[in-house]
Design an enzyme around this catalytic site. Structure first.
Site: not given
Ligand SMILES: NC(=O)c1ccc[n+]([C@@H]2O[C@H](COP(=O)([O-])OP(=O)(O)OC[C@H]3O[C@@H](n4cnc5c(N)ncnc54)[C@H](OP(=O)(O)O)[C@@H]3O)[C@@H](O)[C@H]2O)c1
Length: 346
Positions: A15-16, A18, A103, A134, A161, A164, A221, A243, A250
Site C-alpha cells: 500500500t506504500g 514503493v 545492505r 535511492c 532529495q 517522496s 550509506k 532534503r 532525487h
Molecule cells: N520512497 C523511496 O524513495 C524509497 C527509496 C528506496 C527505499 N525505500 C524504502 O522502502 C520502504 C518503503 O518506503 P515507502 O516510500 O513505500 O514508504 P510508505 O509509502 O510509507 O509505505 C510504507 C509501507 O509499509 C507498510 N508497513 C508499515 N509498517 C508495517 C508493518 N508493521 N507491517 C507490515 N507493513 C507495514 C505500510 O502499510 P500500511 O499502509 O498498512 O501502513 C506501507 O505499505 C522504506 O524502508 C524505505 O526506506 C523507499
C-alpha cells in the site's frame, strides 16, 4: 512458460509509495508471475488493490507464511524487514529488500543490475538480495562507466532529495507544509513526523540519523554502499544529503576527481553509451540539464551540466536526477527479479 513454472510473488508494503510503484511496474514491464500476494500492516488488511486489472486483497504480514512464495519484495521499512525478512527467506522466498536492514551484511549481495548483476549469478545462501539506497543507485550507474573510462580517485557529492523519499507520509507532509506557507498560516508546522523541520519552501541538510562522525547515516550509506557495489573497498566518496521541497525525483551534484586528465566529449560519449541513461548536452558554451519535476523518462537516469574544471583537467562536475521511487527502489528491485528469474528462480 506454463503458469505453474512462473514465480509466486509477494509484495510487502504493497500500500506504500514503493509497493504501489512495484505493482505498476509489474504491468508496465510485463513481469510474468503465477500469483501475487499483497501484504501490509494490520491497518490495511482487507483493502482491495488492483494488480494488472485483478482485485487483490491485502493480507497481514505478521501472520503470512511465505512457504510457496518464490520472490518477496520487502518495502515496509527497516524494522519490518529486520523482523520478517529472514523468516521469509527461511520459509523459502527469495527476499529482495528495499530497506537499509541488510545492505552491508556479508551474506547479502547489494545489487544494481546495470553495474554488478554478476554477484547474483547464483542464489545467495542467505536468500536475501538488498536494493541500495535511492541516492546511491543512480550515482553508481554513472560512476562505474566513468571509472572504466579512466580510474576515479575521489567523489564529492551533494544530494537534493525529494519528499517522496520518506514515503506517502513524506509527500503529504510537504503538501501540508507548503500549503501553510502559501495560505499565510504561519511557520509553525506542528504535525511533522517525517522531517526534522517544516519542508515547505525550505531545505533540510539532515537525512536519517546523526553519527558520531558528524555525518548522517544517509551520507554514510552512500559511501559504504558505493564501495560494496563497485567492488572497490577503498573507494573515496564523501556526501552531504539535503532534503528539498520537491515532491518526487532525487537530484545530485557530483565532483569527480580522476587519476588522469579527462576529455569532456569522451565523457559525454561514455555516459551516452551507459545503459538506461539520458544525457543532456548541447556542446560547449551551452547549459543543458534535466529538472526533477519534468523528467523525460522516469525509468532512466538523467545527467547534464557535464563540465571539466578549467583549473584541473582531472576534475569533472555533473548534475544527475533519478526518480527515487522507481530507479531508487521499485524499478531496481524488479530489475533484480528479472535478472534472477532469467537465471535461477523458477
Ligand atoms: N520512497 C523511496 O524513495 C524509497 C527509496 C528506496 C527505499 N525505500 C524504502 O522502502 C520502504 C518503503 O518506503 P515507502 O516510500 O513505500 O514508504 P510508505 O509509502 O510509507 O509505505 C510504507 C509501507 O509499509 C507498510 N508497513 C508499515 N509498517 C508495517 C508493518 N508493521 N507491517 C507490515 N507493513 C507495514 C505500510 O502499510 P500500511 O499502509 O498498512 O501502513 C506501507 O505499505 C522504506 O524502508 C524505505 O526506506 C523507499
Amino acid at each position: 512458460m506454463q503458469p505453474s513454472n512462473l514465480p509466486n510473488i509477494a509484495i510487502v508494503g504493497a500500500t506504500g509509495a514503493v509497493g504501489q510503484t512495484l505493482i505498476a511496474l509489474l504491468e508496465e514491464r510485463d513481469f510474468m508471475y503465477n500469483r501475487v500476494t499483497a501484504l501490509a500492516s494490520a491497518r490495511s488488511v482487507g483493502r482491495t488493490l488492483q494488480v494488472r486489472g485483478q482485485d487483490v486483497t491485502v493480507q497481514a504480514l505478521d501472520t503470512f507464511n511465505f512457504t510457496g512464495t518464490d520472490i518477496a519484495f520487502f518495502s515496509a521499512g527497516g524494522s519490518v524487514s529486520e523482523k520478517h525478512a529472514r523468516r521469509a527467506a527461511s520459509e523459502g522466498a527469495l527476499v529482495i529488500d528495499n530497506t537499509n536492514a541488510f545492505r552491508m551484511d556479508e551474506d547479502v549481495p547489494l545489487v544494481v543490475p546495470q553495474v554488478n548483476a554478476t554477484v547474483v549469478d547464483q542464489r545467495p545462501a542467505s536468500n536475501i538480495i538488498a536494493n541500495p539506497n535511492c541516492s546511491t543507485i543512480p550515482l553508481v550507474r554513472l560512476l562505474q562507466p566513468l571509472n572504466d573510462y579512466t580510474p576515479i580517485n575521489s567523489v564529492v557529492v551533494s544530494t537534493y532529495q525529494a519528499a517522496s523519499g520518506a514515503g506517502l507520509t513524506g509527500i503529504d507532509e510537504l503538501r501540508r507544509s507548503a500549503g501553510r506557507v502559501l495560505s499565510n498560516a504561519g511557520d509553525a508546522d506542528t504535525d511533522n513526523t517525517k522531517f526534522s523541520d517544516p519542508l515547505g519552501f525550505n531545505l533540510i541538510p539532515s537525512i536519517d540519523r546523526p553519527l558520531q562522525t558528524g555525518f548522517t547515516l544517509e551520507e554514510q550509506k552512500m559511501l559504504q554502499e558505493s564501495r560494496k557495489i563497485l567492488g572497490i573497498p577503498e573507494f573515496s566518496l564523501t556526501a552531504t544529503c539535503v532534503r528539498v521541497p520537491v515532491l518526487n525525483g532525487h537530484s545530485e551534484t557530483a565532483y569527480i576527481q580522476f587519476a588522469n586528465a579527462v576529455d569532456r566529449e569522451e565523457i559525454v560519449q561514455t555516459l551516452s553509451q551507459a545503459e538506461e541513461v539520458i544525457v543532456f548536452d548541447n556542446g560547449p558554451g551551452t547549459i543543458s540539464y534535466p529538472t526533477p519535476r519534468f523528467l523525460k523518462d522516469p525509468n532512466q537516469v538523467h545527467v547534464g551540466r557535464i563540465r571539466v574544471n578549467p583549473d584541473d583537467a582531472r576534475g569533472l562536475w555533473l548534475w544527475l536526477i533519478a526518480d527515487n521511487i522507481r530507479i531508487g527502489a521499485a524499478l531496481n528491485a524488479i530489475q533484480i527479479a528479472e535478472t534472477v528469474t532469467s537465471q535461477w528462480v523458477h
